[in-house]
Design a protein around this motif. Sequence first.
Motif, PDB file in Angstrom:
ATOM      1  N   LEU A 443       0.825  -1.101  -0.429  1.00 50.45           N
ATOM      2  CA  LEU A 443      -0.091  -0.274   0.597  1.00 50.45           C
ATOM      3  C   LEU A 443       0.615   1.195  -0.552  1.00 50.45           C
ATOM      4  N   ILE A 444       2.090   1.060   0.586  1.00 48.91           N
ATOM      5  CA  ILE A 444       2.488   2.317   0.854  1.00 48.91           C
ATOM      6  C   ILE A 444       3.438   2.742  -0.691  1.00 48.91           C
ATOM      7  N   GLU A 445       4.028   2.099  -1.446  1.00 41.56           N
ATOM      8  CA  GLU A 445       4.525   1.824  -2.367  1.00 41.56           C
ATOM      9  C   GLU A 445       3.452   1.879  -3.610  1.00 41.56           C
ATOM     10  N   ILE A 462       8.568   9.080   4.137  1.00 45.57           N
ATOM     11  CA  ILE A 462       7.259   9.035   4.471  1.00 45.57           C
ATOM     12  C   ILE A 462       7.394   8.629   6.311  1.00 45.57           C
ATOM     13  N   VAL A 463       6.444   8.866   7.362  1.00 46.85           N
ATOM     14  CA  VAL A 463       6.726   8.564   8.631  1.00 46.85           C
ATOM     15  C   VAL A 463       6.118   7.319   8.969  1.00 46.85           C
ATOM     16  N   LEU A 464       6.760   6.241   9.494  1.00 46.86           N
ATOM     17  CA  LEU A 464       6.141   4.748   9.737  1.00 46.86           C
ATOM     18  C   LEU A 464       6.532   4.134  10.870  1.00 46.86           C
ATOM     19  N   VAL A 491      14.306   9.454  -1.610  1.00 49.74           N
ATOM     20  CA  VAL A 491      12.687   9.800  -0.717  1.00 49.74           C
ATOM     21  C   VAL A 491      13.082   9.571   0.544  1.00 49.74           C
ATOM     22  N   LYS A 492      12.565  10.586   1.583  1.00 50.23           N
ATOM     23  CA  LYS A 492      13.218   9.865   2.918  1.00 50.23           C
ATOM     24  C   LYS A 492      12.064   9.587   3.629  1.00 50.23           C
ATOM     25  N   VAL A 493      12.954   8.824   5.301  1.00 50.44           N
ATOM     26  CA  VAL A 493      11.863   7.786   5.435  1.00 50.44           C
ATOM     27  C   VAL A 493      12.461   7.830   6.864  1.00 50.44           C
ATOM     28  N   VAL A 494      11.025   8.169   8.015  1.00 45.82           N
ATOM     29  CA  VAL A 494      11.404   8.316   8.975  1.00 45.82           C
ATOM     30  C   VAL A 494      10.367   7.481  10.405  1.00 45.82           C
ATOM     31  N   LYS A 495      11.494   6.796  10.649  1.00 44.76           N
ATOM     32  CA  LYS A 495      10.180   5.875  11.991  1.00 44.76           C
ATOM     33  C   LYS A 495      10.167   6.889  13.452  1.00 44.76           C
ATOM     34  N   ASP A 496       9.179   6.210  13.439  1.00 44.60           N
ATOM     35  CA  ASP A 496       7.897   6.775  14.341  1.00 44.60           C
ATOM     36  C   ASP A 496       7.487   6.114  15.437  1.00 44.60           C
ATOM     37  N   THR A 497       8.386   5.672  16.757  1.00 46.59           N
ATOM     38  CA  THR A 497       7.380   4.407  17.570  1.00 46.59           C
ATOM     39  C   THR A 497       6.069   5.070  18.378  1.00 46.59           C
ATOM     40  N   SER A 498       5.548   5.745  18.120  1.00 47.31           N
ATOM     41  CA  SER A 498       3.921   6.387  18.389  1.00 47.31           C
ATOM     42  C   SER A 498       2.970   6.012  17.307  1.00 47.31           C
ATOM     43  N   HIS A 505       2.201   8.384   6.968  1.00 50.27           N
ATOM     44  CA  HIS A 505       2.119   9.226   6.932  1.00 50.27           C
ATOM     45  C   HIS A 505       2.709   9.924   5.809  1.00 50.27           C
ATOM     46  N   PHE A 506       2.554  10.621   4.613  1.00 48.09           N
ATOM     47  CA  PHE A 506       3.096  11.506   3.684  1.00 48.09           C
ATOM     48  C   PHE A 506       3.430  12.847   3.807  1.00 48.09           C
ATOM     49  N   LYS A 507       4.241  12.981   3.513  1.00 50.78           N
ATOM     50  CA  LYS A 507       4.630  14.344   4.662  1.00 50.78           C
ATOM     51  C   LYS A 507       5.770  14.675   2.440  1.00 50.78           C
TER      52      LYS A 507
END
Length: 522
Positions: A443-445, A462-464, A491-498, A505-507
Amino acid sequence: MSNELVINSTQKGERIALLQDKRLVEYHVEQSENNFTVGDIYLGTVRKLVPGLNAAFIDIGYEKDAFLHYLDLGPNINSLNKYTKDVLAKRITTHKLNGFPLEPEIDKLGKISQVLSKNSPILVQVVKEPISTKGPRLSCEISIAGRYIVLVPFSSSVNISKKITDKEERQRLARLLNSIKPQNFGIIVRTVAEGKDVAELDRDLTNLLEKWEQGFKTLRSAKPREKIIGEMGRASSILRDMLNESFDSISVDDKEMYDEIRSYIRTIAPDKERILKLYNGKTKIFENFGIEKQLKSVFGRSVSLPGGGYVIIEHTEALHVIDVNSGNKSNVESDQETTAFNVNMEAAKEIARQLRVRDMGGIIVVDFIDMKKAENKRLIYEKMKDEMKNDRSKFTVLPLTKFGLMQITRQRVRPEVNITTGEVCPTCGGTGKITASILVADLIESNLDYMLSKQNERDISIVLHPYLYAYFVQGFPSRRMKWFMKYKRWVKVVKDTSLGITEFHFKNQMGEDIEILPAEVI
Protein backbone atom coordinates in the motif's frame (compact mmCIF):
# COMPACT_ATOMS: atom_id res chain seq x y z
CA MET A 1 23.26 10.96 39.28
CA SER A 2 22.66 12.99 36.14
CA ASN A 3 19.48 15.04 35.69
CA GLU A 4 18.13 16.01 32.28
CA LEU A 5 15.09 18.15 31.57
CA VAL A 6 13.44 17.69 28.15
CA ILE A 7 10.66 20.07 27.07
CA ASN A 8 8.44 19.46 24.05
CA SER A 9 6.19 22.34 22.93
CA THR A 10 2.86 21.41 21.32
CA GLN A 11 -0.19 23.36 20.21
CA LYS A 12 -1.97 22.56 23.48
CA GLY A 13 0.97 23.46 25.75
CA GLU A 14 4.20 21.87 26.93
CA ARG A 15 5.20 18.30 27.76
CA ILE A 16 7.97 18.23 30.36
CA ALA A 17 10.05 15.16 31.19
CA LEU A 18 12.66 14.89 33.94
CA LEU A 19 15.19 12.11 33.39
CA GLN A 20 17.57 10.72 36.00
CA ASP A 21 20.30 8.57 34.48
CA LYS A 22 18.16 8.41 31.28
CA ARG A 23 15.14 7.01 33.23
CA LEU A 24 11.91 8.98 33.27
CA VAL A 25 11.10 10.05 36.87
CA GLU A 26 8.72 13.00 36.37
CA TYR A 27 6.31 13.83 33.56
CA HIS A 28 4.17 16.96 33.41
CA VAL A 29 1.70 18.23 30.85
CA GLU A 30 1.22 21.99 31.08
CA GLN A 31 -1.85 22.98 29.08
CA SER A 32 -2.06 26.58 27.89
CA GLU A 33 -5.75 26.85 28.81
CA ASN A 34 -5.18 25.82 32.44
CA ASN A 35 -5.58 29.10 34.37
CA PHE A 36 -5.63 27.70 37.90
CA THR A 37 -2.09 26.62 38.75
CA VAL A 38 -0.77 26.00 42.26
CA GLY A 39 0.72 29.28 43.52
CA ASP A 40 -1.49 31.64 41.50
CA ILE A 41 -2.97 34.53 43.51
CA TYR A 42 -6.47 35.78 42.61
CA LEU A 43 -8.87 38.50 43.68
CA GLY A 44 -11.91 36.43 44.60
CA THR A 45 -15.40 37.13 45.88
CA VAL A 46 -16.98 35.34 48.84
CA ARG A 47 -20.01 33.54 47.37
CA LYS A 48 -21.25 31.42 50.26
CA LEU A 49 -20.42 30.77 53.92
CA VAL A 50 -20.99 27.21 55.14
CA PRO A 51 -20.94 27.16 58.99
CA GLY A 52 -21.35 23.36 59.04
CA LEU A 53 -18.00 22.96 57.24
CA ASN A 54 -16.53 26.11 58.81
CA ALA A 55 -15.58 27.09 55.27
CA ALA A 56 -16.46 29.44 52.44
CA PHE A 57 -16.88 29.06 48.70
CA ILE A 58 -15.00 31.68 46.67
CA ASP A 59 -15.58 32.74 43.06
CA ILE A 60 -12.24 33.08 41.23
CA GLY A 61 -13.58 32.42 37.73
CA TYR A 62 -13.58 28.62 37.67
CA GLU A 63 -16.79 26.82 36.62
CA LYS A 64 -17.18 25.67 40.24
CA ASP A 65 -16.58 27.89 43.26
CA ALA A 66 -13.26 27.28 45.00
CA PHE A 67 -13.09 25.94 48.57
CA LEU A 68 -11.56 27.91 51.47
CA HIS A 69 -11.48 26.34 54.96
CA TYR A 70 -11.18 28.38 58.15
CA LEU A 71 -7.84 26.72 58.98
CA ASP A 72 -6.47 27.94 55.62
CA LEU A 73 -7.27 31.59 56.35
CA GLY A 74 -4.01 32.06 58.25
CA PRO A 75 -3.60 34.04 61.48
CA ASN A 76 -3.19 37.38 59.65
CA ILE A 77 -6.31 37.22 57.48
CA ASN A 78 -7.67 40.46 58.98
CA SER A 79 -4.49 42.31 57.97
CA LEU A 80 -4.72 40.86 54.45
CA ASN A 81 -8.40 41.83 54.08
CA LYS A 82 -7.75 45.37 55.35
CA TYR A 83 -4.81 45.78 52.96
CA THR A 84 -6.84 44.42 50.00
CA LYS A 85 -9.75 46.81 50.64
CA ASP A 86 -7.43 49.81 51.12
CA VAL A 87 -5.54 49.09 47.88
CA LEU A 88 -8.79 48.67 45.90
CA ALA A 89 -10.02 51.97 47.37
CA LYS A 90 -6.71 53.65 46.39
CA ARG A 91 -6.00 54.54 50.04
CA ILE A 92 -2.59 52.82 49.83
CA THR A 93 -0.12 54.05 47.23
CA THR A 94 2.91 51.81 47.83
CA HIS A 95 3.59 48.09 47.85
CA LYS A 96 5.78 48.45 50.92
CA LEU A 97 4.29 47.39 54.26
CA ASN A 98 6.45 49.73 56.35
CA GLY A 99 4.18 51.39 58.87
CA PHE A 100 1.14 49.32 57.86
CA PRO A 101 -0.63 48.52 61.16
CA LEU A 102 -1.16 44.75 61.43
CA GLU A 103 -4.53 43.61 62.77
CA PRO A 104 -4.72 41.17 65.71
CA GLU A 105 -4.38 37.49 64.78
CA ILE A 106 -7.61 35.46 64.58
CA ASP A 107 -8.58 32.71 66.98
CA LYS A 108 -7.48 29.25 65.77
CA LEU A 109 -10.80 27.79 66.93
CA GLY A 110 -13.00 30.59 65.56
CA LYS A 111 -15.83 30.53 63.04
CA ILE A 112 -15.66 31.53 59.37
CA SER A 113 -18.65 33.89 59.75
CA GLN A 114 -16.67 35.95 62.30
CA VAL A 115 -13.98 36.71 59.70
CA LEU A 116 -15.63 36.79 56.24
CA SER A 117 -18.86 38.22 54.92
CA LYS A 118 -20.78 37.37 51.77
CA ASN A 119 -19.86 39.21 48.53
CA SER A 120 -16.73 40.80 50.05
CA PRO A 121 -13.47 40.83 48.03
CA ILE A 122 -10.68 38.54 49.21
CA LEU A 123 -7.11 37.83 48.08
CA VAL A 124 -6.56 34.07 47.80
CA GLN A 125 -3.86 31.67 46.59
CA VAL A 126 -4.45 28.34 44.82
CA VAL A 127 -3.00 25.43 46.84
CA LYS A 128 -4.71 22.62 44.89
CA GLU A 129 -5.68 22.67 41.25
CA PRO A 130 -9.19 21.53 40.21
CA ILE A 131 -9.24 17.73 40.56
CA SER A 132 -12.03 15.49 39.23
CA THR A 133 -15.36 17.12 40.15
CA LYS A 134 -13.87 19.49 42.73
CA GLY A 135 -12.97 23.14 42.26
CA PRO A 136 -9.63 24.62 43.34
CA ARG A 137 -8.59 24.58 47.03
CA LEU A 138 -7.53 27.98 48.34
CA SER A 139 -5.51 29.55 51.13
CA CYS A 140 -5.19 33.11 52.44
CA GLU A 141 -1.67 32.53 53.77
CA ILE A 142 -0.13 34.29 50.78
CA SER A 143 3.41 33.25 49.92
CA ILE A 144 5.68 33.92 46.93
CA ALA A 145 8.30 31.24 46.31
CA GLY A 146 11.82 32.01 45.12
CA ARG A 147 14.88 29.82 44.58
CA TYR A 148 16.28 30.13 48.09
CA ILE A 149 13.53 31.76 50.13
CA VAL A 150 9.75 32.14 50.29
CA LEU A 151 8.32 35.61 50.96
CA VAL A 152 5.33 35.78 53.34
CA PRO A 153 3.57 39.18 53.56
CA PHE A 154 1.93 40.30 56.85
CA SER A 155 4.29 38.25 58.96
CA SER A 156 7.53 39.00 60.76
CA SER A 157 9.09 35.60 61.46
CA VAL A 158 12.08 33.90 59.80
CA ASN A 159 11.58 30.13 59.58
CA ILE A 160 14.29 27.77 58.36
CA SER A 161 13.78 24.43 56.63
CA LYS A 162 14.01 21.52 59.05
CA LYS A 163 16.21 19.70 56.53
CA ILE A 164 19.00 22.17 57.36
CA THR A 165 20.26 20.45 60.51
CA ASP A 166 23.55 22.25 61.19
CA LYS A 167 22.97 24.54 64.18
CA GLU A 168 25.58 27.15 63.17
CA GLU A 169 24.22 27.33 59.62
CA ARG A 170 20.67 27.83 60.90
CA GLN A 171 21.86 30.67 63.14
CA ARG A 172 23.82 32.25 60.27
CA LEU A 173 20.83 32.18 57.92
CA ALA A 174 18.47 33.54 60.58
CA ARG A 175 20.86 36.39 61.38
CA LEU A 176 21.40 37.26 57.69
CA LEU A 177 17.73 37.28 56.73
CA ASN A 178 16.61 39.19 59.81
CA SER A 179 19.07 41.90 58.79
CA ILE A 180 17.86 42.24 55.17
CA LYS A 181 14.12 41.47 55.28
CA PRO A 182 11.72 44.43 55.04
CA GLN A 183 9.23 45.31 57.77
CA ASN A 184 6.00 43.21 57.98
CA PHE A 185 7.39 40.55 55.65
CA GLY A 186 8.17 37.05 56.91
CA ILE A 187 10.60 34.64 55.28
CA ILE A 188 10.80 30.85 54.95
CA VAL A 189 14.32 29.66 54.15
CA ARG A 190 14.42 26.73 51.71
CA THR A 191 16.81 23.78 51.98
CA VAL A 192 18.84 24.85 48.92
CA ALA A 193 19.82 28.09 50.72
CA GLU A 194 22.29 26.15 52.88
CA GLY A 195 25.78 27.58 52.41
CA LYS A 196 24.66 30.48 50.17
CA ASP A 197 26.12 33.94 50.78
CA VAL A 198 24.18 37.11 51.55
CA ALA A 199 24.45 38.44 47.96
CA GLU A 200 22.57 35.46 46.49
CA LEU A 201 19.90 35.57 49.20
CA ASP A 202 19.49 39.33 48.80
CA ARG A 203 19.13 38.99 45.01
CA ASP A 204 16.42 36.36 45.51
CA LEU A 205 14.62 38.58 48.03
CA THR A 206 14.79 41.56 45.64
CA ASN A 207 13.20 39.47 42.84
CA LEU A 208 10.35 38.41 45.14
CA LEU A 209 9.71 41.99 46.28
CA GLU A 210 9.54 43.07 42.63
CA LYS A 211 6.95 40.34 42.05
CA TRP A 212 4.95 41.59 45.05
CA GLU A 213 5.19 45.17 43.72
CA GLN A 214 3.88 44.07 40.31
CA GLY A 215 1.00 42.29 42.06
CA PHE A 216 0.22 45.47 44.02
CA LYS A 217 0.01 47.49 40.78
CA THR A 218 -2.32 44.86 39.27
CA LEU A 219 -4.51 44.80 42.40
CA ARG A 220 -5.08 48.58 42.36
CA SER A 221 -7.18 48.34 39.20
CA ALA A 222 -8.20 44.68 39.43
CA LYS A 223 -11.70 43.34 38.98
CA PRO A 224 -13.13 40.24 40.69
CA ARG A 225 -11.83 36.91 39.26
CA GLU A 226 -8.63 38.56 37.99
CA LYS A 227 -5.24 36.92 38.49
CA ILE A 228 -3.03 39.19 40.59
CA ILE A 229 0.24 37.24 40.72
CA GLY A 230 0.82 34.24 38.48
CA GLU A 231 3.06 31.33 39.40
CA MET A 232 5.81 30.68 36.85
CA GLY A 233 5.44 27.87 34.33
CA ARG A 234 5.92 24.23 35.30
CA ALA A 235 9.32 24.04 33.60
CA SER A 236 10.67 27.11 35.39
CA SER A 237 9.28 25.94 38.74
CA ILE A 238 11.07 22.57 38.32
CA LEU A 239 14.31 24.45 37.63
CA ARG A 240 13.71 26.75 40.61
CA ASP A 241 13.24 23.79 42.95
CA MET A 242 15.72 21.28 41.54
CA LEU A 243 18.47 23.01 39.53
CA ASN A 244 21.74 21.97 41.16
CA GLU A 245 25.18 20.59 40.35
CA SER A 246 23.75 17.27 39.13
CA PHE A 247 21.82 18.94 36.28
CA ASP A 248 23.81 18.42 33.10
CA SER A 249 21.33 19.07 30.29
CA ILE A 250 18.16 21.05 29.53
CA SER A 251 16.81 20.52 26.00
CA VAL A 252 13.98 22.56 24.48
CA ASP A 253 12.51 22.33 20.97
CA ASP A 254 10.79 25.74 20.92
CA LYS A 255 12.71 29.03 20.49
CA GLU A 256 10.29 31.10 22.57
CA MET A 257 10.42 28.64 25.49
CA TYR A 258 14.22 28.47 25.08
CA ASP A 259 14.51 32.26 25.45
CA GLU A 260 12.19 32.27 28.49
CA ILE A 261 14.15 29.56 30.30
CA ARG A 262 17.51 31.10 29.37
CA SER A 263 16.38 34.41 30.87
CA TYR A 264 15.24 32.66 34.05
CA ILE A 265 18.45 30.61 34.43
CA ARG A 266 20.48 33.76 33.88
CA THR A 267 18.65 35.25 36.88
CA ILE A 268 18.91 32.32 39.30
CA ALA A 269 22.08 30.48 38.22
CA PRO A 270 24.12 32.20 35.46
CA ASP A 271 26.79 29.48 35.55
CA LYS A 272 24.18 26.92 34.41
CA GLU A 273 23.22 28.77 31.22
CA ARG A 274 25.67 26.66 29.18
CA ILE A 275 23.71 23.43 29.80
CA LEU A 276 20.58 24.83 28.07
CA LYS A 277 20.30 23.65 24.45
CA LEU A 278 17.83 24.41 21.67
CA TYR A 279 17.01 21.10 20.00
CA ASN A 280 16.94 21.23 16.19
CA GLY A 281 17.09 17.53 15.37
CA LYS A 282 15.10 15.97 12.54
CA THR A 283 13.30 13.45 14.77
CA LYS A 284 10.87 14.54 17.49
CA ILE A 285 12.62 15.51 20.71
CA PHE A 286 10.81 12.90 22.85
CA GLU A 287 11.59 10.27 20.22
CA ASN A 288 15.26 11.24 20.19
CA PHE A 289 15.64 10.91 23.97
CA GLY A 290 13.68 7.64 24.12
CA ILE A 291 10.93 9.23 26.22
CA GLU A 292 8.01 8.26 23.97
CA LYS A 293 8.84 4.58 24.41
CA GLN A 294 9.21 4.99 28.19
CA LEU A 295 5.82 6.71 28.42
CA LYS A 296 4.16 3.73 26.75
CA SER A 297 5.84 1.26 29.11
CA VAL A 298 5.49 3.25 32.36
CA PHE A 299 1.80 4.19 32.30
CA GLY A 300 0.25 0.77 31.80
CA ARG A 301 -1.87 -1.07 34.36
CA SER A 302 0.92 -3.64 34.66
CA VAL A 303 4.53 -2.45 35.04
CA SER A 304 7.41 -4.93 34.67
CA LEU A 305 10.36 -5.10 37.08
CA PRO A 306 13.95 -5.75 35.90
CA GLY A 307 14.22 -9.13 37.68
CA GLY A 308 11.07 -10.66 36.20
CA GLY A 309 8.43 -9.53 38.70
CA TYR A 310 5.71 -6.97 38.01
CA VAL A 311 3.34 -4.60 39.80
CA ILE A 312 -0.35 -3.98 39.08
CA ILE A 313 -1.60 -0.41 39.64
CA GLU A 314 -5.32 0.20 40.15
CA HIS A 315 -7.00 3.57 40.66
CA THR A 316 -10.22 4.16 42.59
CA GLU A 317 -12.02 7.30 43.73
CA ALA A 318 -10.86 6.83 47.34
CA LEU A 319 -7.30 5.52 46.95
CA HIS A 320 -4.69 3.84 44.77
CA VAL A 321 -3.91 0.13 45.15
CA ILE A 322 -0.61 -1.42 44.04
CA ASP A 323 -0.11 -5.21 44.01
CA VAL A 324 3.38 -6.73 43.79
CA ASN A 325 3.81 -10.10 42.03
CA SER A 326 6.89 -12.27 41.55
CA GLY A 327 6.09 -13.47 38.02
CA ASN A 328 8.72 -15.86 36.63
CA LYS A 329 11.19 -14.74 39.32
CA SER A 330 9.95 -17.52 41.62
CA ASN A 331 12.07 -20.14 39.81
CA VAL A 332 15.35 -18.29 40.27
CA GLU A 333 15.95 -18.00 44.04
CA SER A 334 16.58 -20.86 46.45
CA ASP A 335 13.69 -20.21 48.82
CA GLN A 336 10.42 -18.30 48.99
CA GLU A 337 11.57 -15.68 51.56
CA THR A 338 14.57 -14.65 49.44
CA THR A 339 12.40 -14.47 46.32
CA ALA A 340 9.81 -12.30 48.07
CA PHE A 341 12.45 -9.99 49.55
CA ASN A 342 14.30 -9.42 46.26
CA VAL A 343 11.12 -8.77 44.28
CA ASN A 344 9.83 -6.42 46.98
CA MET A 345 13.09 -4.44 46.96
CA GLU A 346 12.83 -3.98 43.18
CA ALA A 347 9.14 -3.11 43.51
CA ALA A 348 9.83 -0.43 46.17
CA LYS A 349 12.20 1.36 43.79
CA GLU A 350 9.75 1.18 40.88
CA ILE A 351 6.75 2.25 43.01
CA ALA A 352 8.60 5.36 44.26
CA ARG A 353 9.27 6.22 40.61
CA GLN A 354 5.65 5.55 39.60
CA LEU A 355 4.32 7.90 42.28
CA ARG A 356 6.42 10.74 40.86
CA VAL A 357 5.86 9.98 37.17
CA ARG A 358 2.08 9.66 37.48
CA ASP A 359 1.93 12.33 40.22
CA MET A 360 -0.29 10.00 42.25
CA GLY A 361 -1.64 11.56 45.45
CA GLY A 362 -3.91 10.82 48.38
CA ILE A 363 -3.80 7.36 49.95
CA ILE A 364 -1.71 4.63 48.32
CA VAL A 365 -1.88 1.04 49.61
CA VAL A 366 0.88 -1.34 48.48
CA ASP A 367 0.38 -5.09 48.82
CA PHE A 368 3.91 -6.49 48.95
CA ILE A 369 4.62 -10.23 48.67
CA ASP A 370 4.33 -11.76 52.14
CA MET A 371 7.58 -12.04 54.11
CA LYS A 372 8.02 -13.75 57.47
CA LYS A 373 11.23 -12.12 58.75
CA ALA A 374 10.77 -8.82 60.62
CA GLU A 375 14.21 -7.66 59.46
CA ASN A 376 13.20 -8.01 55.80
CA LYS A 377 10.04 -5.98 56.41
CA ARG A 378 12.09 -3.24 58.04
CA LEU A 379 14.53 -3.16 55.10
CA ILE A 380 11.63 -2.78 52.62
CA TYR A 381 10.29 0.13 54.70
CA GLU A 382 13.74 1.81 54.76
CA LYS A 383 14.17 1.21 51.02
CA MET A 384 10.85 2.91 50.24
CA LYS A 385 11.71 5.94 52.38
CA ASP A 386 15.15 6.20 50.79
CA GLU A 387 13.76 5.99 47.23
CA MET A 388 11.17 8.69 47.95
CA LYS A 389 13.52 11.20 49.58
CA ASN A 390 13.96 13.07 46.26
CA ASP A 391 10.18 13.49 45.85
CA ARG A 392 9.24 17.20 45.97
CA SER A 393 5.71 16.44 47.24
CA LYS A 394 5.07 15.95 50.95
CA PHE A 395 4.61 12.29 51.83
CA THR A 396 4.32 9.87 54.74
CA VAL A 397 5.37 6.21 54.61
CA LEU A 398 4.21 3.75 57.29
CA PRO A 399 5.90 0.40 58.08
CA LEU A 400 4.42 -2.82 56.71
CA THR A 401 1.47 -4.24 58.61
CA LYS A 402 1.26 -7.91 59.60
CA PHE A 403 -0.70 -8.48 56.38
CA GLY A 404 2.23 -7.19 54.28
CA LEU A 405 0.50 -3.91 53.39
CA MET A 406 2.29 -0.56 53.26
CA GLN A 407 0.31 2.67 53.56
CA ILE A 408 1.61 5.83 51.90
CA THR A 409 0.06 9.29 51.79
CA ARG A 410 1.32 11.75 49.21
CA GLN A 411 0.27 15.35 48.79
CA ARG A 412 -2.05 15.84 45.84
CA VAL A 413 -2.12 19.41 44.51
CA ARG A 414 -2.92 18.81 40.83
CA PRO A 415 -4.72 16.16 38.76
CA GLU A 416 -2.95 12.85 38.35
CA VAL A 417 -1.12 12.31 35.07
CA ASN A 418 -2.69 9.48 33.12
CA ILE A 419 -1.77 8.24 29.67
CA THR A 420 -3.80 5.66 27.80
CA THR A 421 -1.35 2.96 26.74
CA GLY A 422 -3.88 0.75 24.98
CA GLU A 423 -3.97 1.84 21.35
CA VAL A 424 -6.98 1.80 19.04
CA CYS A 425 -6.03 0.13 15.79
CA PRO A 426 -5.55 3.00 13.29
CA THR A 427 -6.91 0.91 10.42
CA CYS A 428 -10.02 -0.67 11.94
CA GLY A 429 -10.83 2.14 14.40
CA GLY A 430 -11.60 -0.43 17.11
CA THR A 431 -13.94 -2.65 15.05
CA GLY A 432 -11.57 -5.62 15.09
CA LYS A 433 -11.31 -5.91 11.30
CA ILE A 434 -8.33 -4.55 9.37
CA THR A 435 -6.80 -4.80 5.95
CA ALA A 436 -4.26 -7.63 5.98
CA SER A 437 -1.16 -6.14 7.65
CA ILE A 438 1.07 -8.05 5.24
CA LEU A 439 -0.20 -5.74 2.48
CA VAL A 440 0.79 -2.49 4.20
CA ALA A 441 4.19 -2.33 2.45
CA ASP A 442 2.47 -2.75 -0.94
CA LEU A 443 0.00 0.00 0.00
CA ILE A 444 2.87 2.38 0.84
CA GLU A 445 4.66 1.67 -2.43
CA SER A 446 1.46 2.08 -4.44
CA ASN A 447 0.83 5.48 -2.84
CA LEU A 448 4.44 6.48 -3.43
CA ASP A 449 4.25 5.49 -7.11
CA TYR A 450 1.05 7.52 -7.54
CA MET A 451 2.52 10.62 -5.88
CA LEU A 452 5.80 10.58 -7.77
CA SER A 453 4.41 9.52 -11.14
CA LYS A 454 0.96 11.14 -11.31
CA GLN A 455 1.11 14.05 -8.82
CA ASN A 456 4.78 14.85 -9.51
CA GLU A 457 5.46 15.51 -5.79
CA ARG A 458 9.00 16.41 -4.71
CA ASP A 459 10.92 15.95 -1.43
CA ILE A 460 8.51 13.35 -0.07
CA SER A 461 8.96 11.97 3.45
CA ILE A 462 7.31 8.81 4.81
CA VAL A 463 6.74 8.52 8.57
CA LEU A 464 6.10 4.94 9.71
CA HIS A 465 6.61 2.26 12.35
CA PRO A 466 10.24 1.11 13.02
CA TYR A 467 9.48 -2.38 11.64
CA LEU A 468 8.42 -0.91 8.31
CA TYR A 469 11.33 1.52 8.43
CA ALA A 470 13.77 -1.40 8.69
CA TYR A 471 11.98 -3.22 5.85
CA PHE A 472 12.44 -0.29 3.47
CA VAL A 473 15.97 0.93 4.33
CA GLN A 474 17.98 -2.19 5.26
CA GLY A 475 19.72 -4.58 2.90
CA PHE A 476 21.57 -3.92 -0.33
CA PRO A 477 20.14 -2.76 -2.50
CA SER A 478 17.41 -1.57 -0.14
CA ARG A 479 13.88 -0.90 -1.36
CA ARG A 480 14.52 2.83 -0.87
CA MET A 481 17.56 2.55 -3.15
CA LYS A 482 15.38 0.87 -5.76
CA TRP A 483 12.92 3.78 -5.53
CA PHE A 484 15.80 6.18 -6.23
CA MET A 485 16.87 4.19 -9.30
CA LYS A 486 13.27 4.01 -10.56
CA TYR A 487 12.06 7.59 -9.89
CA LYS A 488 15.43 9.44 -9.82
CA ARG A 489 14.33 11.06 -6.52
CA TRP A 490 15.45 10.37 -2.97
CA VAL A 491 12.63 9.55 -0.54
CA LYS A 492 13.21 10.34 3.12
CA VAL A 493 12.00 7.61 5.52
CA VAL A 494 11.40 8.52 9.21
CA LYS A 495 10.61 6.04 12.01
CA ASP A 496 8.13 6.91 14.75
CA THR A 497 7.42 4.43 17.57
CA SER A 498 4.18 6.21 18.49
CA LEU A 499 2.57 4.89 15.27
CA GLY A 500 0.83 1.54 14.91
CA ILE A 501 2.45 -1.03 12.64
CA THR A 502 -0.15 -0.45 9.89
CA GLU A 503 -0.12 3.35 10.26
CA PHE A 504 1.95 5.68 8.06
CA HIS A 505 1.98 9.28 6.86
CA PHE A 506 3.27 10.92 3.69
CA LYS A 507 4.58 14.48 4.09
CA ASN A 508 5.57 17.07 1.49
CA GLN A 509 8.59 19.40 1.57
CA MET A 510 6.63 21.81 3.86
CA GLY A 511 6.07 19.05 6.41
CA GLU A 512 2.34 18.90 5.64
CA ASP A 513 0.42 15.62 5.35
CA ILE A 514 -0.31 14.43 1.82
CA GLU A 515 -3.67 12.73 1.37
CA ILE A 516 -3.30 8.95 1.03
CA LEU A 517 -5.40 6.92 -1.37
CA PRO A 518 -7.59 4.22 0.23
CA ALA A 519 -6.58 0.60 -0.37
CA GLU A 520 -9.66 -0.07 -2.51
CA VAL A 521 -8.60 2.55 -5.07
CA ILE A 522 -5.07 1.26 -5.51
